[in-house]
Design a protein around this motif. Structure first.
Motif, short mmCIF file in Angstrom:
data_model
loop_
_atom_site.label_atom_id
_atom_site.label_comp_id
_atom_site.label_asym_id
_atom_site.label_seq_id
_atom_site.Cartn_x
_atom_site.Cartn_y
_atom_site.Cartn_z
N ILE A 4 -70.28 -11.01 -83.23
CA ILE A 4 -70.87 -12.25 -82.25
C ILE A 4 -71.61 -12.89 -83.47
CG2 ILE A 4 -72.65 -12.92 -80.71
CD1 ILE A 4 -71.88 -10.23 -79.00
N LEU A 5 -71.50 -14.30 -83.65
CA LEU A 5 -72.15 -15.19 -84.47
C LEU A 5 -72.77 -16.30 -83.84
CD1 LEU A 5 -72.39 -16.47 -87.31
CD2 LEU A 5 -70.21 -17.73 -86.90
N PHE A 6 -73.96 -16.47 -84.30
CA PHE A 6 -74.75 -17.81 -83.85
C PHE A 6 -74.93 -18.66 -84.96
CE2 PHE A 6 -75.64 -14.62 -80.39
CZ PHE A 6 -75.16 -15.37 -79.35
N LEU A 7 -74.79 -19.74 -85.03
CA LEU A 7 -74.86 -20.85 -86.02
C LEU A 7 -75.92 -21.67 -85.41
CD1 LEU A 7 -74.37 -22.30 -88.73
CD2 LEU A 7 -72.66 -23.59 -87.54
N ILE A 8 -77.21 -21.67 -86.29
CA ILE A 8 -78.42 -22.06 -85.97
C ILE A 8 -79.08 -22.97 -87.14
CG2 ILE A 8 -79.00 -20.57 -83.90
CD1 ILE A 8 -80.70 -19.09 -86.01
N GLU A 33 -71.99 -26.73 -79.42
CA GLU A 33 -72.75 -27.08 -78.40
C GLU A 33 -72.17 -26.41 -77.12
OE1 GLU A 33 -75.44 -29.15 -79.04
OE2 GLU A 33 -74.60 -29.30 -81.19
N GLY A 34 -71.85 -25.23 -77.22
CA GLY A 34 -71.18 -24.56 -75.80
C GLY A 34 -72.47 -24.36 -74.81
N LYS A 35 -73.65 -24.20 -75.50
CA LYS A 35 -74.92 -23.90 -74.57
C LYS A 35 -74.86 -23.06 -73.33
CE LYS A 35 -75.56 -28.95 -75.17
NZ LYS A 35 -75.66 -30.29 -74.53
N LEU A 36 -73.83 -22.24 -73.34
CA LEU A 36 -73.75 -21.20 -72.34
C LEU A 36 -75.08 -20.35 -72.52
CD1 LEU A 36 -72.43 -19.76 -69.89
CD2 LEU A 36 -71.14 -18.72 -71.43
N LEU A 37 -75.34 -19.48 -73.28
CA LEU A 37 -76.34 -18.75 -73.60
C LEU A 37 -77.75 -19.31 -73.25
CD1 LEU A 37 -77.36 -16.02 -74.12
CD2 LEU A 37 -77.21 -16.33 -76.62
N GLU A 127 -80.84 -25.63 -80.10
CA GLU A 127 -82.05 -25.03 -79.30
C GLU A 127 -81.88 -23.65 -79.32
OE1 GLU A 127 -81.97 -29.54 -78.48
OE2 GLU A 127 -80.52 -27.82 -78.99
N TYR A 128 -80.91 -22.84 -79.85
CA TYR A 128 -81.21 -21.47 -80.09
C TYR A 128 -82.44 -20.96 -80.80
CZ TYR A 128 -76.52 -20.92 -77.58
OH TYR A 128 -75.59 -21.02 -76.75
N LEU A 129 -82.74 -21.79 -81.86
CA LEU A 129 -84.03 -21.58 -82.50
C LEU A 129 -85.00 -21.16 -81.60
CD1 LEU A 129 -83.92 -23.95 -85.45
CD2 LEU A 129 -84.05 -21.52 -85.69
#
Length: 286
Positions: A4-8, A33-37, A127-129
Protein backbone atom coordinates in the motif's frame (compact mmCIF):
# COMPACT_ATOMS: atom_id res chain seq x y z
CA UNK A 1 -0.12 -9.83 -2.04
CA UNK A 2 0.37 -6.13 -2.59
CA UNK A 3 1.97 -3.09 -0.97
CA UNK A 4 0.00 0.00 0.00
CA UNK A 5 1.35 3.40 -1.02
CA UNK A 6 0.32 6.93 -0.15
CA UNK A 7 1.92 9.77 -2.11
CA UNK A 8 1.71 12.95 -0.07
CA UNK A 9 3.02 16.49 0.05
CA UNK A 10 1.78 20.04 0.55
CA UNK A 11 -0.09 21.77 -2.24
CA UNK A 12 2.00 22.76 -5.28
CA UNK A 13 4.83 20.41 -4.33
CA UNK A 14 4.74 18.49 -7.65
CA UNK A 15 2.90 15.52 -6.16
CA UNK A 16 0.50 15.35 -9.11
CA UNK A 17 3.40 15.35 -11.56
CA UNK A 18 5.10 12.49 -9.74
CA UNK A 19 1.80 10.59 -9.47
CA UNK A 20 1.28 10.91 -13.22
CA UNK A 21 4.76 9.50 -13.75
CA UNK A 22 4.03 6.49 -11.52
CA UNK A 23 0.44 5.71 -12.50
CA UNK A 24 1.19 4.26 -15.98
CA UNK A 25 3.53 1.60 -14.58
CA UNK A 26 1.98 -1.85 -15.10
CA UNK A 27 2.79 -2.95 -11.54
CA UNK A 28 1.34 0.14 -9.84
CA UNK A 29 -2.27 1.13 -9.24
CA UNK A 30 -2.09 4.75 -8.10
CA UNK A 31 -5.22 6.85 -8.14
CA UNK A 32 -4.72 10.60 -8.28
CA UNK A 33 -7.09 12.55 -6.04
CA UNK A 34 -8.94 9.30 -5.25
CA UNK A 35 -9.90 10.71 -1.83
CA UNK A 36 -11.66 7.52 -0.76
CA UNK A 37 -9.65 7.12 2.43
CA UNK A 38 -10.11 10.81 3.26
CA UNK A 39 -13.91 10.40 3.17
CA UNK A 40 -13.86 7.10 5.07
CA UNK A 41 -11.85 8.67 7.88
CA UNK A 42 -14.11 11.72 7.94
CA UNK A 43 -17.42 9.84 7.80
CA UNK A 44 -16.63 6.53 9.52
CA UNK A 45 -13.73 7.08 11.94
CA UNK A 46 -15.35 10.26 13.22
CA UNK A 47 -18.95 9.03 13.15
CA UNK A 48 -20.57 9.53 16.59
CA UNK A 49 -22.80 6.43 16.29
CA UNK A 50 -21.98 3.54 18.61
CA UNK A 51 -22.23 1.18 15.63
CA UNK A 52 -20.87 3.15 12.65
CA UNK A 53 -21.24 0.13 10.38
CA UNK A 54 -25.02 0.55 10.56
CA UNK A 55 -24.79 4.14 9.40
CA UNK A 56 -22.43 3.95 6.42
CA UNK A 57 -23.05 6.68 3.87
CA UNK A 58 -21.32 4.96 1.00
CA UNK A 59 -23.72 6.49 -1.53
CA UNK A 60 -22.55 9.94 -0.43
CA UNK A 61 -18.91 8.83 -0.57
CA UNK A 62 -19.42 7.32 -4.04
CA UNK A 63 -20.86 10.64 -5.20
CA UNK A 64 -18.04 12.60 -3.58
CA UNK A 65 -15.20 10.66 -5.19
CA UNK A 66 -16.81 10.96 -8.62
CA UNK A 67 -17.72 14.63 -8.40
CA UNK A 68 -14.45 15.19 -10.19
CA UNK A 69 -12.95 12.31 -12.18
CA UNK A 70 -10.36 10.24 -10.36
CA UNK A 71 -7.29 10.25 -12.59
CA UNK A 72 -4.47 7.75 -12.87
CA UNK A 73 -6.97 4.99 -13.71
CA UNK A 74 -9.32 4.28 -16.62
CA UNK A 75 -12.97 5.31 -16.85
CA UNK A 76 -13.95 1.67 -16.45
CA UNK A 77 -11.93 1.43 -13.24
CA UNK A 78 -13.57 4.61 -11.96
CA UNK A 79 -16.96 3.05 -12.64
CA UNK A 80 -15.96 -0.15 -10.85
CA UNK A 81 -14.84 1.82 -7.79
CA UNK A 82 -18.21 3.52 -7.59
CA UNK A 83 -20.12 0.28 -8.19
CA UNK A 84 -18.16 -1.49 -5.45
CA UNK A 85 -19.01 1.23 -2.94
CA UNK A 86 -22.71 1.03 -3.81
CA UNK A 87 -23.11 -2.76 -3.90
CA UNK A 88 -20.42 -4.67 -1.98
CA UNK A 89 -20.72 -3.45 1.61
CA UNK A 90 -23.96 -4.21 3.41
CA UNK A 91 -24.39 -3.05 7.05
CA UNK A 92 -24.74 -6.63 8.32
CA UNK A 93 -21.12 -7.24 7.27
CA UNK A 94 -19.82 -4.74 9.82
CA UNK A 95 -21.82 -5.56 12.96
CA UNK A 96 -18.84 -6.91 14.89
CA UNK A 97 -16.16 -4.63 13.40
CA UNK A 98 -14.61 -1.57 14.95
CA UNK A 99 -14.04 1.61 12.97
CA UNK A 100 -10.54 0.66 11.82
CA UNK A 101 -11.68 -2.72 10.56
CA UNK A 102 -14.58 -1.14 8.68
CA UNK A 103 -12.36 1.41 6.94
CA UNK A 104 -9.68 -1.15 6.02
CA UNK A 105 -12.30 -3.56 4.70
CA UNK A 106 -13.93 -0.95 2.48
CA UNK A 107 -10.77 0.74 1.24
CA UNK A 108 -8.92 -2.48 0.47
CA UNK A 109 -12.05 -4.04 -1.00
CA UNK A 110 -12.56 -1.18 -3.44
CA UNK A 111 -8.92 -1.11 -4.56
CA UNK A 112 -8.75 -4.90 -4.83
CA UNK A 113 -11.74 -4.64 -7.18
CA UNK A 114 -9.60 -2.82 -9.74
CA UNK A 115 -6.01 -3.79 -8.96
CA UNK A 116 -5.69 -6.72 -11.39
CA UNK A 117 -2.11 -8.00 -11.35
CA UNK A 118 -0.60 -4.84 -9.92
CA UNK A 119 1.51 -5.28 -6.80
CA UNK A 120 1.37 -1.71 -5.43
CA UNK A 121 -1.94 0.02 -4.74
CA UNK A 122 -2.50 3.47 -3.38
CA UNK A 123 -3.57 7.06 -3.77
CA UNK A 124 -2.12 10.52 -4.14
CA UNK A 125 -4.00 13.19 -2.19
CA UNK A 126 -2.43 16.21 -0.52
CA UNK A 127 -4.92 16.36 2.33
CA UNK A 128 -3.73 13.02 3.67
CA UNK A 129 -1.06 15.12 5.39
CA UNK A 130 -3.87 16.33 7.65
CA UNK A 131 -4.91 12.77 8.60
CA UNK A 132 -1.50 11.19 9.08
CA UNK A 133 -1.93 9.73 12.60
CA UNK A 134 -5.18 8.08 11.57
CA UNK A 135 -3.75 6.72 8.32
CA UNK A 136 -0.65 5.36 10.05
CA UNK A 137 -2.88 3.68 12.61
CA UNK A 138 -5.09 2.18 9.92
CA UNK A 139 -2.26 0.99 7.69
CA UNK A 140 0.91 0.49 9.74
CA UNK A 141 2.35 -1.53 6.86
CA UNK A 142 1.85 1.25 4.29
CA UNK A 143 4.65 3.01 2.46
CA UNK A 144 4.76 6.80 2.16
CA UNK A 145 6.42 8.93 -0.49
CA UNK A 146 6.65 12.50 0.80
CA UNK A 147 7.48 15.16 -1.78
CA UNK A 148 8.52 18.65 -0.73
CA UNK A 149 9.33 21.81 -2.67
CA UNK A 150 11.16 25.06 -2.04
CA UNK A 151 8.67 27.08 0.05
CA UNK A 152 8.95 30.27 -2.00
CA UNK A 153 8.35 28.39 -5.25
CA UNK A 154 5.40 26.61 -3.66
CA UNK A 155 3.92 29.87 -2.36
CA UNK A 156 4.25 31.52 -5.77
CA UNK A 157 2.56 28.52 -7.38
CA UNK A 158 -0.30 28.62 -4.85
CA UNK A 159 -0.98 32.27 -5.63
CA UNK A 160 -0.80 31.79 -9.40
CA UNK A 161 -2.61 28.46 -9.73
CA UNK A 162 -5.38 28.98 -7.18
CA UNK A 163 -6.09 32.68 -7.70
CA UNK A 164 -9.71 32.03 -8.72
CA UNK A 165 -10.45 29.64 -5.83
CA UNK A 166 -12.29 30.98 -2.77
CA UNK A 167 -9.71 29.41 -0.46
CA UNK A 168 -6.67 30.73 -2.34
CA UNK A 169 -3.84 32.32 -0.36
CA UNK A 170 -3.72 36.06 -0.96
CA UNK A 171 -0.14 36.91 -0.05
CA UNK A 172 3.27 35.21 -0.22
CA UNK A 173 3.34 35.21 3.57
CA UNK A 174 0.03 33.30 3.69
CA UNK A 175 1.47 30.78 1.24
CA UNK A 176 4.61 30.28 3.32
CA UNK A 177 2.56 29.85 6.49
CA UNK A 178 0.38 27.23 4.80
CA UNK A 179 3.46 25.48 3.41
CA UNK A 180 4.97 25.28 6.89
CA UNK A 181 1.79 24.04 8.54
CA UNK A 182 1.24 21.23 6.04
CA UNK A 183 4.86 20.11 5.81
CA UNK A 184 5.11 20.37 9.57
CA UNK A 185 2.51 17.63 9.86
CA UNK A 186 4.83 15.23 8.07
CA UNK A 187 7.74 16.20 10.33
CA UNK A 188 5.53 15.72 13.37
CA UNK A 189 4.48 12.17 12.50
CA UNK A 190 7.22 10.73 10.28
CA UNK A 191 9.06 9.08 13.16
CA UNK A 192 6.03 6.83 13.64
CA UNK A 193 6.60 5.41 10.15
CA UNK A 194 9.43 2.84 9.96
CA UNK A 195 12.40 4.26 7.98
CA UNK A 196 12.09 1.47 5.41
CA UNK A 197 8.50 2.56 4.75
CA UNK A 198 9.10 6.25 4.03
CA UNK A 199 10.88 8.05 1.22
CA UNK A 200 11.39 11.82 1.18
CA UNK A 201 12.05 13.49 -2.16
CA UNK A 202 12.85 17.12 -2.95
CA UNK A 203 11.06 18.38 -6.06
CA UNK A 204 14.36 19.81 -7.28
CA UNK A 205 15.71 16.25 -7.57
CA UNK A 206 12.70 15.24 -9.62
CA UNK A 207 13.43 18.07 -12.05
CA UNK A 208 17.23 17.87 -12.13
CA UNK A 209 17.70 14.09 -12.20
CA UNK A 210 14.34 12.47 -12.98
CA UNK A 211 15.59 9.03 -14.03
CA UNK A 212 17.81 8.65 -10.96
CA UNK A 213 14.96 9.81 -8.71
CA UNK A 214 12.53 7.39 -10.31
CA UNK A 215 14.99 4.53 -9.91
CA UNK A 216 15.19 5.29 -6.19
CA UNK A 217 11.39 5.11 -6.05
CA UNK A 218 11.47 1.77 -7.86
CA UNK A 219 13.92 0.43 -5.28
CA UNK A 220 11.73 1.76 -2.48
CA UNK A 221 8.60 0.11 -3.89
CA UNK A 222 10.48 -3.02 -4.92
CA UNK A 223 9.21 -2.58 -8.46
CA UNK A 224 11.39 -2.77 -11.56
CA UNK A 225 11.41 0.31 -13.77
CA UNK A 226 12.43 -0.58 -17.31
CA UNK A 227 14.76 1.85 -19.16
CA UNK A 228 12.06 2.61 -21.75
CA UNK A 229 9.56 3.52 -19.04
CA UNK A 230 12.11 5.70 -17.22
CA UNK A 231 13.04 7.51 -20.40
CA UNK A 232 9.43 8.15 -21.33
CA UNK A 233 8.27 9.55 -17.99
CA UNK A 234 11.47 11.58 -17.57
CA UNK A 235 10.55 13.28 -20.84
CA UNK A 236 7.47 14.75 -19.17
CA UNK A 237 9.65 16.94 -16.95
CA UNK A 238 9.75 20.62 -17.86
CA UNK A 239 12.83 22.02 -16.08
CA UNK A 240 11.84 25.64 -16.74
CA UNK A 241 8.85 25.14 -14.43
CA UNK A 242 10.91 23.94 -11.48
CA UNK A 243 11.24 27.27 -9.70
CA UNK A 244 9.22 30.39 -10.35
CA UNK A 245 9.46 32.03 -6.98
CA UNK A 246 12.66 34.00 -7.58
CA UNK A 247 10.77 37.22 -8.22
CA UNK A 248 8.36 36.84 -5.31
CA UNK A 249 8.64 39.68 -2.81
CA UNK A 250 8.34 38.27 0.70
CA UNK A 251 7.95 40.23 3.90
CA UNK A 252 10.19 37.96 5.98
CA UNK A 253 9.63 39.96 9.15
CA UNK A 254 5.90 39.27 8.80
CA UNK A 255 6.60 35.57 8.27
CA UNK A 256 8.73 35.56 11.41
CA UNK A 257 6.03 37.28 13.44
CA UNK A 258 3.06 35.27 12.16
CA UNK A 259 4.64 31.85 11.63
CA UNK A 260 7.88 31.45 13.62
CA UNK A 261 7.62 27.68 13.11
CA UNK A 262 8.28 28.29 9.40
CA UNK A 263 12.01 28.36 10.10
CA UNK A 264 11.93 25.05 11.96
CA UNK A 265 10.11 23.30 9.12
CA UNK A 266 12.15 24.98 6.40
CA UNK A 267 15.47 24.11 8.00
CA UNK A 268 14.38 20.53 8.71
CA UNK A 269 13.68 20.01 5.01
CA UNK A 270 16.95 21.61 3.92
CA UNK A 271 15.75 25.05 2.79
CA UNK A 272 17.81 27.95 4.09
CA UNK A 273 16.50 31.51 4.06
CA UNK A 274 19.07 33.91 5.48
CA UNK A 275 17.13 37.15 5.03
CA UNK A 276 16.37 37.41 8.74
CA UNK A 277 17.75 35.84 11.87
CA UNK A 278 16.09 32.46 12.34
CA UNK A 279 14.62 31.96 15.81
CA UNK A 280 14.36 28.59 17.46
CA UNK A 281 10.77 27.31 17.41
CA UNK A 282 9.12 24.02 18.28
CA UNK A 283 7.00 22.17 15.76
CA UNK A 284 4.30 22.08 18.38
CA UNK A 285 3.71 25.74 17.60
CA UNK A 286 2.17 24.74 14.27
Amino acid sequence: MYSILFLIGAQRSCTTLLAKMLAPHPAILLTIEGKLLYYLITWVARDPFINPGAHLRLDEIAHSITRRPVTGISELEQHRMRRALLTRFRPSRFRTMDRREIIRTIWCGVYEEIKGNRVVIGDKYNEYLLQLPEIIGLFPEARFIFLHRNPVDAAESMMRSFKDRPWAVETPEDGLRKWAQWNGEWLRWRSTVPPAHRLEIAATCLFSKPEETMRSIGDFLRVEFAPKYLSEVAGWIQPDRAGRGQGLVVDWISVQEQAPYFWTVSNALGYRHERVKMPTASLSAS
